[in-house]
Each structure stands twice: as C-alpha cells, then as structure tokens.
Scaffold this active site. Structure first.
Site, PDB file in Angstrom:
ATOM      1  N   SER A  26       0.204  -0.458   1.285  1.00 46.33           N
ATOM      2  CA  SER A  26      -0.774  -1.523   1.025  1.00 46.33           C
ATOM      3  C   SER A  26      -0.565  -2.164  -0.338  1.00 46.33           C
ATOM      4  O   SER A  26      -1.064  -3.259  -0.586  1.00 46.33           O
ATOM      5  CB  SER A  26      -2.197  -0.966   1.138  1.00 46.33           C
ATOM      6  OG  SER A  26      -2.401   0.071   0.202  1.00 46.33           O
ATOM      7  N   HIS A  86       5.467   2.981  -5.566  1.00 43.61           N
ATOM      8  CA  HIS A  86       4.731   4.133  -6.094  1.00 43.61           C
ATOM      9  C   HIS A  86       4.952   5.314  -5.168  1.00 43.61           C
ATOM     10  O   HIS A  86       5.082   5.145  -3.956  1.00 43.61           O
ATOM     11  CB  HIS A  86       3.222   3.830  -6.189  1.00 43.61           C
ATOM     12  CG  HIS A  86       2.645   3.361  -4.906  1.00 43.61           C
ATOM     13  ND1 HIS A  86       2.792   2.069  -4.458  1.00 43.61           N
ATOM     14  CD2 HIS A  86       1.948   4.016  -3.943  1.00 43.61           C
ATOM     15  CE1 HIS A  86       2.202   1.940  -3.293  1.00 43.61           C
ATOM     16  NE2 HIS A  86       1.688   3.104  -2.941  1.00 43.61           N
TER      17      HIS A  86
END
Ligand code: 5GP
Length: 116
Positions: A96, A101
């Site tokens: 999202s 990350h």
C-alpha cells in the site's frame, strides 16, 4: 516531482510518528497496525526505490544494510532474535506504500509460515 510518501513525511516530521532507530541511510518505525507481537518497518531514507525489486537492482548494498539492520532490531525487540522479513511487492500482494520497506515480524509467531 514525486509526492513525499507517508514514510518520508514521518521522517521529515511533517506528520507524527516515532522513529525508534536510524542509521545514515535507514530508519525504523513500529507498524501502526501490528500483525505480530513485534511488527517493525525498516525503511530506506530515500524514497527513490518503490519496491524491493527496484532496490535490489539499484542499490544492492543498501538492501544488504537493510537486512542487517532488521536483524539488529529483531535482536533488540524480541526475546529470541528470530524474525520474519516481508516485502509486499505490488498492490495485489498487499503493498500500500510505494516507498520500499521491510516488515520485521517476530516475538512469537503462531501461524506456520509459507513452506513450513
Ligand atoms: P505495505 O502494505 O505497503 O506492505 O505496508 C505499509 C505498512 O505501513 C502497513 O502495515 C501499515 O499499517 C503501515 N502504516 C501506514 N501508515 C502508517 C503510519 O502513519 N505510521 C506507521 N507507523 N505505520 C503506517
């Protein structure tokens, strides 16, 4: 110009968020919606790479640093140091935020992982 990601906005202090650790090139947050007793996010300070695939191709040394940092954080935040490292890659896989990350999950994972 690319809009700053939610993680960049936390890094720059534009929106609130506790940075629990950082290096020259990486920072770590507690995930706002934890999926495990320990659920950290390890994030390059640059948002140049949208996914782990782009990061691996563009700066493999930074990817290696990210993994070493994840290990260090897992050692500090869990009793056993064991952790699962997840990179959701693509919207249909649950990504999202398109600023690469790693999710660092640990502290007692009950469900079986893929392949276990
Ligand atoms: P993705 O779905 O892209 O793999 O992971 C994004 C993660 O960022 C999600 O697990 C979500 O809970 C987390 N997240 C989204 N917004 C924030 C925020 O403002 N602060 C923190 N600490 N985590 C966030």
């Amino acid at each position: 110009m690319t809009e700053p990601s939610i993680f960049t906005r936390i890094l720059t202090g534009e929106i609130p968020g506790e940075i629990i650790a950082e290096t020259d090139s990486l920072f770590a947050l507690r995930d706002i919606a934890p999926q495990a007793p320990v659920h950290l996010l390890v994030i390059p300070k640059t948002q140049e790479y949208r996914s782990v695939v782009e990061l691996a191709a563009g700066d493999p040394a930074l990817l290696a640093e990210l993994i070493a940092f994840a290990e260090k954080l897992a050692a500090e935040h869990t009793d056993d140091g064991d952790f699962r490292l997840v990179f959701n890659t693509g919207a249909n896989a649950g990504q999202s935020v398109f600023h690469v990350h790693a999710h660092v999950l640990g502290g007692g994972l009950n469900e079986r992982s893929v392949g276990a």
